[in-house]
Write an enzyme that holds these catalytic residues in place. Sequence first.
Site, PDB file in Angstrom:
ATOM      1  N   LEU A   4      36.935  -8.509  66.831  1.00 16.64           N
ATOM      2  CA  LEU A   4      35.782  -8.059  66.049  1.00 16.64           C
ATOM      3  C   LEU A   4      35.145  -6.789  66.611  1.00 16.64           C
ATOM      4  O   LEU A   4      34.406  -6.106  65.899  1.00 16.64           O
ATOM      5  CB  LEU A   4      34.713  -9.152  66.017  1.00 16.64           C
ATOM      6  CG  LEU A   4      34.938 -10.305  65.045  1.00 16.64           C
ATOM      7  CD1 LEU A   4      34.373 -11.593  65.616  1.00 16.64           C
ATOM      8  CD2 LEU A   4      34.304  -9.998  63.704  1.00 16.64           C
TER       9      LEU A   4
ATOM     10  N   TYR B 216      34.825   5.943  59.659  1.00 16.51           N
ATOM     11  CA  TYR B 216      34.755   4.501  59.969  1.00 16.51           C
ATOM     12  C   TYR B 216      35.841   3.738  59.222  1.00 16.51           C
ATOM     13  O   TYR B 216      36.655   3.027  59.826  1.00 16.51           O
ATOM     14  CB  TYR B 216      33.374   3.942  59.602  1.00 16.51           C
ATOM     15  CG  TYR B 216      33.364   2.438  59.439  1.00 16.51           C
ATOM     16  CD1 TYR B 216      33.636   1.614  60.530  1.00 16.51           C
ATOM     17  CD2 TYR B 216      33.127   1.847  58.203  1.00 16.51           C
ATOM     18  CE1 TYR B 216      33.658   0.224  60.384  1.00 16.51           C
ATOM     19  CE2 TYR B 216      33.143   0.467  58.057  1.00 16.51           C
ATOM     20  CZ  TYR B 216      33.415  -0.333  59.146  1.00 16.51           C
ATOM     21  OH  TYR B 216      33.445  -1.701  58.994  1.00 16.51           O
TER      22      TYR B 216
ATOM     23  N   LYS C 211      13.282   0.326  50.663  1.00 14.47           N
ATOM     24  CA  LYS C 211      13.816   1.649  50.315  1.00 14.47           C
ATOM     25  C   LYS C 211      15.261   1.514  49.841  1.00 14.47           C
ATOM     26  O   LYS C 211      16.118   1.025  50.588  1.00 14.47           O
ATOM     27  CB  LYS C 211      13.772   2.578  51.531  1.00 14.47           C
ATOM     28  CG  LYS C 211      12.394   2.980  51.986  1.00 14.47           C
ATOM     29  CD  LYS C 211      12.534   3.972  53.138  1.00 14.47           C
ATOM     30  CE  LYS C 211      11.200   4.262  53.801  1.00 14.47           C
ATOM     31  NZ  LYS C 211      11.408   5.091  55.006  1.00 14.47           N
TER      32      LYS C 211
END
Length: 315
Positions: free
Chosen positions: A79, A147, A205
């Site tokens: 992980l 990523y 937001k």
Amino acid sequence: MSKIVVVTGAAGFIGRWVVRELLERGYTVRGLDDLSNSSHRNIAEFEDSERFDLVEGDVCNPKTVTSRFDDDVDACIHLAAEIDVQESLEDPQSHFESNVVGTQNILEACRQAEARLGLVGTCMVYDMVDSDAGIDEEHPVKPASPYAGSKLAAEDLAEGYYHGYDLPVTILRPFNTYGPYQKTSMAGGVVSIFTNRDLQGKPLKIFGDGTQTRDLLYATDCARFIVDGTFSDDAIGEVLNAGTGTDISINELAEVIATEDTEITHVEHHHPQSEVQKLLCDPSKAEEMLGWEPQVSLEEGIDQLRDWLREQNES
């Protein structure tokens, strides 16, 4: 003697839930975490267990990785990763190092120890979907950030070890996971951020127009999926998705989470080019292969997260 599992990223948000699931099933867990994006607090409840120990260290260091492995290790759940899309756009090298080089070190350690590997990937590798059919494992990939690209590269490396060395590898792609112990900063998930801001009376937001959707998976369901997938012989060499099969727009999610006095605002998106507009999982392969299906509804999950966050804020 219980089976031994190495868990990298063991003190992270999903990692701590995986550790909990393994301990509840009777496994012995050797954790590895550099604590850069996690904390001892996440695993405090396991530290008295004789079947759990954590070493602080980086998966990018081969010696540190091999120190956790020996011939007694049955499996590794990997992980440990850099997971911030915005940071990957600003510093792609760190994501390459952690997610590609780190995974290479784990693969090599698994090969030497003859241990099976559950490699936890991400739904962010998938191309856009514009239908209501959901994303299955055959859906085209199109990483839209360093990523996502580094996570896909790690998967390709793992497939190379599966085909080249017959290493038992399963690639696990959970969709957007949320729950207690997730960060409530920008590095966290939208559910945790919104719920925490609501508790603090701050506006929620929304980046962009809020029409983007997510398939939201509760942490305990995600942990069960990862453990089931790692130990399934049928799943070796396979890619498996996990989600609820239902998506919700960020606008709708804000309405669900906001209590009566909480304001909802829209702000400019800071990386619109890397935003995946629609994330909807087709989890049918995991259901058929593992007998896995999610048990916690979004409403239940948000309630449990809210209770946990309230406790944290009061303590």
